[in-house]
Design a protein around this motif. Structure first.
Motif, PDB file in Angstrom:
ATOM      1  N   MET A   1      21.255  14.070 -17.740  1.00 48.32           N
ATOM      2  CA  MET A   1      20.639  13.204 -18.355  1.00 48.32           C
ATOM      3  C   MET A   1      20.221  12.136 -17.033  1.00 48.32           C
ATOM      4  O   MET A   1      21.613  11.077 -16.814  1.00 48.32           O
ATOM      5  CB  MET A   1      20.979  12.846 -19.385  1.00 48.32           C
ATOM      6  N   ALA A   2      19.078  11.378 -17.317  1.00 49.86           N
ATOM      7  CA  ALA A   2      18.437  10.430 -16.380  1.00 49.86           C
ATOM      8  C   ALA A   2      17.838   9.327 -17.930  1.00 49.86           C
ATOM      9  O   ALA A   2      17.470  10.033 -18.630  1.00 49.86           O
ATOM     10  CB  ALA A   2      17.557  10.786 -15.739  1.00 49.86           C
ATOM     11  N   CYS A   3      18.755   7.779 -17.756  1.00 51.06           N
ATOM     12  CA  CYS A   3      18.229   7.064 -18.149  1.00 51.06           C
ATOM     13  C   CYS A   3      17.616   6.212 -17.514  1.00 51.06           C
ATOM     14  O   CYS A   3      17.908   5.267 -16.891  1.00 51.06           O
ATOM     15  CB  CYS A   3      19.641   6.072 -18.728  1.00 51.06           C
ATOM     16  N   ILE A   4      16.527   5.756 -17.823  1.00 53.71           N
ATOM     17  CA  ILE A   4      15.748   5.138 -16.824  1.00 53.71           C
ATOM     18  C   ILE A   4      15.069   3.727 -17.913  1.00 53.71           C
ATOM     19  O   ILE A   4      14.826   4.524 -18.735  1.00 53.71           O
ATOM     20  CB  ILE A   4      14.455   5.625 -16.053  1.00 53.71           C
ATOM     21  N   GLY A   5      14.848   2.804 -16.724  1.00 49.44           N
ATOM     22  CA  GLY A   5      15.047   1.711 -17.656  1.00 49.44           C
ATOM     23  C   GLY A   5      14.931   0.712 -16.737  1.00 49.44           C
ATOM     24  O   GLY A   5      14.563   0.071 -15.766  1.00 49.44           O
TER      25      GLY A   5
ATOM     26  N   VAL B   1      17.155   0.928 -21.954  1.00 46.93           N
ATOM     27  CA  VAL B   1      16.231   2.147 -21.653  1.00 46.93           C
ATOM     28  C   VAL B   1      14.884   2.360 -21.957  1.00 46.93           C
ATOM     29  O   VAL B   1      15.013   2.025 -23.230  1.00 46.93           O
ATOM     30  CB  VAL B   1      17.827   3.002 -21.541  1.00 46.93           C
ATOM     31  N   GLN B   2      14.293   2.975 -21.647  1.00 41.56           N
ATOM     32  CA  GLN B   2      12.897   2.830 -21.593  1.00 41.56           C
ATOM     33  C   GLN B   2      12.098   4.971 -22.136  1.00 41.56           C
ATOM     34  O   GLN B   2      11.809   4.636 -22.821  1.00 41.56           O
ATOM     35  CB  GLN B   2      11.835   2.504 -20.590  1.00 41.56           C
ATOM     36  N   THR B   3      13.170   5.393 -20.635  1.00 38.36           N
ATOM     37  CA  THR B   3      12.321   7.004 -21.011  1.00 38.36           C
ATOM     38  C   THR B   3      14.289   7.116 -20.331  1.00 38.36           C
ATOM     39  O   THR B   3      15.024   6.656 -19.867  1.00 38.36           O
ATOM     40  CB  THR B   3      12.120   7.060 -19.743  1.00 38.36           C
ATOM     41  N   THR B   4      14.469   8.982 -21.555  1.00 37.51           N
ATOM     42  CA  THR B   4      15.474   9.521 -20.758  1.00 37.51           C
ATOM     43  C   THR B   4      15.157  10.938 -21.263  1.00 37.51           C
ATOM     44  O   THR B   4      13.630  11.568 -20.990  1.00 37.51           O
ATOM     45  CB  THR B   4      16.349   9.582 -22.045  1.00 37.51           C
TER      46      THR B   4
ATOM     47  N   GLY C   1       7.949   5.572 -15.072  1.00 38.34           N
ATOM     48  CA  GLY C   1       9.145   6.262 -16.083  1.00 38.34           C
ATOM     49  C   GLY C   1       9.791   7.650 -15.665  1.00 38.34           C
ATOM     50  O   GLY C   1      10.320   7.875 -17.064  1.00 38.34           O
ATOM     51  N   ARG C   2       9.838   8.407 -15.219  1.00 36.68           N
ATOM     52  CA  ARG C   2      10.228   9.897 -15.073  1.00 36.68           C
ATOM     53  C   ARG C   2      11.108   9.962 -13.441  1.00 36.68           C
ATOM     54  O   ARG C   2       9.829   9.794 -12.231  1.00 36.68           O
ATOM     55  CB  ARG C   2       9.138  10.793 -15.444  1.00 36.68           C
ATOM     56  N   LEU C   3      11.585  10.732 -13.299  1.00 35.08           N
ATOM     57  CA  LEU C   3      12.866  10.294 -12.290  1.00 35.08           C
ATOM     58  C   LEU C   3      12.547  12.103 -11.267  1.00 35.08           C
ATOM     59  O   LEU C   3      11.624  13.256 -12.045  1.00 35.08           O
ATOM     60  CB  LEU C   3      14.279  11.356 -12.179  1.00 35.08           C
TER      61      LEU C   3
END
Length: 495
Positions: free
Chosen positions: A254-258, A269-272, A331-333
């Protein structure tokens, strides 16, 4: 002060040299990193050092199943061709006697430092602490007399000493930091952050992030970095419940992005997102090279699944993924094959404007053990588009796009040796939602002897292993409705 390593390291390296030529090469990959013999899992210590890419890995050389973990080691100039180096770490001290578990690497004053987990089992209970080793040449390592450098007194009540592992070290604003995985008393994942000025002496800095009950019972192998204006936490949750098409494997990534607040040490965290929607992808780790590229590599396997090379007594198990360059967009990897791989491609053939309908279009003898393919297909008038890859008789890997649901499917069901696992139902196919781009499906496919990695519309990836009983060399296209393949190019990775 450092501790020279003991007979355990010499014994491992002697065993490898004496047994590396006894492995069965039938299913061994050609351009993905593998151990010379034995078991391999998590990538460790990914780093660019002295003009080369170095990757260490969790390693048990003595058998093709998991055992007391060592650190295997390889290096590469191009991330395609790998040179085996001596084992870097072996379990030989009181604090790591049952395993040198996962960790990371960092360069400081031209020396290469490894920060890893010392694993000890006492009376049936595990105890895990963080330990340090250093090298002046990037090959031979000595362990610090200060070990463990992050132990129970620093952990305190922030997590469990029985599940406290996988430190990822990095530099920020003139200091060193390390994220490490642990869990709460009610079995939720938690990532902690520690700080140091010299890599030897550490302090607790913060709880970076704590998971919910819906995000797995433990988080493993964290990585933390800043990219394209975002702060990104990668980790591998155990037993995260399914969420639609996501998180179908018993262990996931999982990637947690923020955004990180360096005053409080907390990540908002803004998106996962799940990082890879395939069947065999775990414990990714990243590095930054001399050109500033953020490159990720993962274990191309999955826990609690059968492994045919072990069952067939081939003397090895496991491999690493193709390295991938990362960006963050909206906001996406986003992942793409590492650009260095294109310099190792040999062009073989190309076709254009291929009409595809329910009547199959067959190309003979295009699929080999190190095949690369790029397919651009217009699906404006198609309900679905199907690729039977490496087809022989009634068996094939199946790739399929369904336009109404915008889902791309990958299936190895019925293809080669069966693979089973701990999932409630046998899991040999998965799907991911990927919108078309101007009605087009754009695929890049990298196939190695026993693995396939599919990059879909520059947005998602799917990775899976397979073990053919009978070699298939054909590729077959079909569609419900009418599809037009605008371009179909084939090549191979030079090995």
């Amino acid at each position: 002060m450092m501790i020279e390593q003991t007979e355990a390291l010499d014994r491992a390296n002697r065993y490898i040299e004496q047994n590396r030529h006894r492995v069965n090469p039938k299913y061994r990959d050609q351009y993905h990193l593998m151990a010379p013999v034995g078991w391999i899992n998590d990538p460790n210590g990914a780093v660019y050092y002295h003009g080369a890419y170095h990757l260490f890995y969790q390693y048990y050389p003595y058998a093709s199943n998991w055992g007391p973990m060592h650190w295997g080691h390889a290096r590469s100039k191009d991330l395609v061709h790998w040179e085996d180096l001596p084992v870097a770490l072996a379990p030989d001290q009181a604090y790591d006697r049952d395993g040198c578990f996962s960790g990371s690497a960092i360069v400081h004053h031209d020396r290469l430092y490894l920060l890893y987990t010392g694993h000890v089992v006492e009376n049936g209970q595990t105890f895990q602490t963080q330990c340090l080793a250093v090298s002046d040449d990037g090959i031979h390592f000595v362990k610090s007399r200060h070990n463990p450098v992050i132990a129970g007194e620093l952990l305190g009540d922030h997590g469990s000493i029985h599940d406290f592992r996988d430190p990822k070290v990095f530099a920020h604003d003139g200091s060193f930091y390390a994220v490490a995985a642990t869990k709460t008393t009610d079995n939720r994942g938690r990532i902690l952050l520690f700080k140091s000025v010299d890599l030897q002496h550490w302090d607790f800095f913060s709880t970076l992030l704590t998971g919910t009950a819906e995000q797995g019972i433990m988080w493993e192998c964290p990585d933390f970095f800043h990219l394209d204006g975002y702060d990104v936490l990668l980790m591998s949750p155990i037993q995260i419940p399914r969420q639609g098409l996501a998180f179908r494997n018993v262990s996931s990534t999982m990637a947690c992005i923020g955004q990180m607040d360096w005053t409080t040490g907390e990540l908002t965290v803004q998106t996962t997102q799940e990082i890879d929607y395939g069947l065999d992808f775990y414990a990714p780790q990243t590095l930054v090279d001399e050109q500033g590229r953020r490159i990720m590599i993962a274990w191309m396997q999955m826990w609690n699944r059968t492994m045919p090379t072990h069952e067939l007594d081939h003397g090895w198990a496991g491999a690493m993924t193709l390295p991938r360059e990362l960006r963050v967009k909206e906001g996406r990897l986003i992942q793409k094959p590492v650009s260095l791989v294109y310099g190792q491609l040999e062009y073989l053939s190309g076709s254009e404007n291929i009409d595809v309908s329910t009547r199959p279009v067959v190309f003979r003898n295009l699929v080999g053990d190190n095949t690369y393919m790029q397919i651009v297909c217009d699906l404006a008038e198609a309900a679905s588009f199907t690729i039977q890859f490496a087809k022989t008789g009634q068996q094939a890997l199946t790739l399929r796009y369904v336009t109404q649901t915008e889902e791309f499917h990958l299936s190895r069901a019925g293809f080669g040796y069966p693979i089973t696992g701990d999932e409630r139902q046998p899991l040999n196919s998965r799907a991911v939602r990927v919108p078309l781009v101007n009605d087009q499906l754009i695929l890049e496919i990298f196939r190695d002897t026993s693995a396939i990695e599919v990059f879909i519309n520059g947005q998602e990836t799917m990775t899976a292993t397979f073990y053919e009983i009978e070699k298939g060399h054909d590729i077959v296209f079909s569609a419900e409705g009418h599809a037009k393949i605008g371009s179909f190019e084939t090549g191979r990775v030079r090995v």
